[in-house]
Design an enzyme around this catalytic site. Sequence first.
Site, PDB file in Angstrom:
ATOM      1  N   ALA A   1       9.078   9.550   2.340  1.00  8.31           N
ATOM      2  CA  ALA A   1       9.936  10.212   1.349  1.00  8.31           C
ATOM      3  C   ALA A   1       9.729  11.721   1.412  1.00  8.31           C
ATOM      4  CB  ALA A   1       9.616   9.690  -0.042  1.00  8.31           C
TER       5      ALA A   1
ATOM      6  N   SER B   1       0.814  -1.222   0.000  1.00  5.98           N
ATOM      7  CA  SER B   1       0.000   0.000   0.000  1.00  5.98           C
ATOM      8  C   SER B   1       0.845   1.267   0.000  1.00  5.98           C
ATOM      9  CB  SER B   1      -0.940   0.008   1.208  1.00  5.98           C
ATOM     10  OG  SER B   1      -0.201  -0.005   2.428  1.00  5.98           O
ATOM     11  N   GLY B   2       2.080   1.165  -0.512  1.00  3.27           N
ATOM     12  CA  GLY B   2       2.870   2.366  -0.736  1.00  3.27           C
ATOM     13  C   GLY B   2       2.426   3.050  -2.020  1.00  3.27           C
TER      14      GLY B   2
ATOM     15  N   GLY C   1      12.230  14.290  -0.010  1.00  3.72           N
ATOM     16  CA  GLY C   1      12.925  15.168  -0.938  1.00  3.72           C
ATOM     17  C   GLY C   1      12.093  15.703  -2.082  1.00  3.72           C
TER      18      GLY C   1
ATOM     19  N   ARG D   1      24.271   9.732  -5.037  1.00  2.00           N
ATOM     20  CA  ARG D   1      24.220   9.225  -3.667  1.00  2.00           C
ATOM     21  C   ARG D   1      25.390   8.310  -3.308  1.00  2.00           C
ATOM     22  NH1 ARG D   1      17.819   7.743  -2.693  1.00  2.00           N
ATOM     23  NH2 ARG D   1      17.226   9.771  -1.822  1.00  2.00           N
TER      24      ARG D   1
ATOM     25  N   LYS E   1       0.562  -5.843   4.759  1.00  6.88           N
ATOM     26  CA  LYS E   1       0.793  -6.525   6.033  1.00  6.88           C
ATOM     27  C   LYS E   1       0.554  -5.648   7.250  1.00  6.88           C
ATOM     28  CE  LYS E   1       5.859  -6.226   6.193  1.00  6.88           C
ATOM     29  NZ  LYS E   1       7.052  -7.070   6.307  1.00  6.88           N
TER      30      LYS E   1
ATOM     31  N   LEU F   1       9.747   7.964  -6.027  1.00  9.36           N
ATOM     32  CA  LEU F   1       8.323   8.299  -6.099  1.00  9.36           C
ATOM     33  C   LEU F   1       7.857   8.338  -7.553  1.00  9.36           C
ATOM     34  CD1 LEU F   1       8.058  11.103  -3.388  1.00  9.36           C
ATOM     35  CD2 LEU F   1       7.074   8.805  -3.261  1.00  9.36           C
TER      36      LEU F   1
ATOM     37  N   GLU G   1       9.923  -0.245  -5.387  1.00  9.19           N
ATOM     38  CA  GLU G   1      11.239  -0.696  -4.932  1.00  9.19           C
ATOM     39  C   GLU G   1      11.467  -2.186  -5.113  1.00  9.19           C
ATOM     40  OE1 GLU G   1      14.078  -0.218  -0.946  1.00  9.19           O
ATOM     41  OE2 GLU G   1      12.076   0.670  -0.992  1.00  9.19           O
TER      42      GLU G   1
END
Length: 397
Positions: free
Chosen positions: A48, A14-15, A50, A269, A37, A377, A361
């Site tokens: 998130a 559910s992201g 940024g 990064r 879950k 995102l 991801e």
Amino acid sequence: MADRLSFDVLVIGSGASGLAAAVSAERAGARVALATKGALQSCNSAKAQGGIQAAFGEDDSPEQHAEDVWKSSHETADRRLVEILTSEAPSAIHWLEELGVEFTRENGGYRLARCGGASRKRLLQVGDRTGHAITKALREAFETGGGTSFPKSPLTELEPTTNGSRARCGEHVIDAATVVLAAGGRCFREAEERGELSTNHPGATGEVTRIALDVGAEARDLDALQYHPNGGAWPENMQGYSIPETTRAYGAVLLNADGEEFTDSLAPRDTLSQAIFDEVEGGRGVETPDQRPAVYLDTTRIPESDAEVSLPYMLRRYRAAEIDPLREPILTYPVLHYQNGGLVIDANAETTLEGMYACGEIAGGTHGRNRMMGNSLLECCVFGRRAGRAAAEKANA
């Protein structure tokens, strides 16, 4: 005895990617179930801060965005997926706006920032809580639609059937013509095993990837985990907090114990994280009051006008701990953040198993072995939409 249910499309997670897939599948005419879950609100995406990248600047283009992604990945990304990501970025932004996301604007357009690894200003923000704003809008869109949610129903079993897949999610057994896996990565568990800090939500433990591999899905770059270069190192309640990388976009720089800049603060990064590790290893770092390694992030160089607009949440958190980032540098050190690799997908986010899709991801290829900030995102929205539409089309074929 578990109840048995049937849907066209089952989404796991559910992201932002799972919600984007569920909304898109439902709007494509499918009967959609979404299982997760934890609570529906529990996800990494909401953390998130940024922003999200899209080429809107007059000097920018999707092609330039793609080139920056390719270079930041050290030429390991799947160029076909990268081109989809960057070419569909502007339409993804407009779609989010239609769902109610209000990106920060100035001078009649978007307020854009340049982030690490980018050659242009293309980072859109909602203050410094962009992920929260996006997941809230997507969740509301899902909840007002016709989909069915199954919170606190972790996926524990998945097996192919003659008509699709059968999944055990908590106490439910769900038959679905197609499945979209959007359960995120494993960095919380990985950090615990290493004895390190992580920016991740406790649900980021990676078992859905293992389930997919066990039924035959292929993966790539699973060993490529990313450190967020600017984890909070002090005070204690900020340890593991991901200091927004937009601090550096608005002027903050990394300094060693002698107050010297030791790297390009807008580098990708992995380059930044390694530079910090090397500086500390070379004896030029500093220690936190609890003897953790760190360097300085000189946030005093950020104009107050920029900070108040783009970093309000960060300012509130540090000031609550009696540290004002605009008056003194803050302590930072890399923290485990993101799973770069994942399940192999095609242009429609379908894995190597027919009828099984992956986005966000949990999927690999779009970022190669090193992700730029602001593209997570974006990937969730672009490939979540593609996965949802494709899963619905296949289910109803």
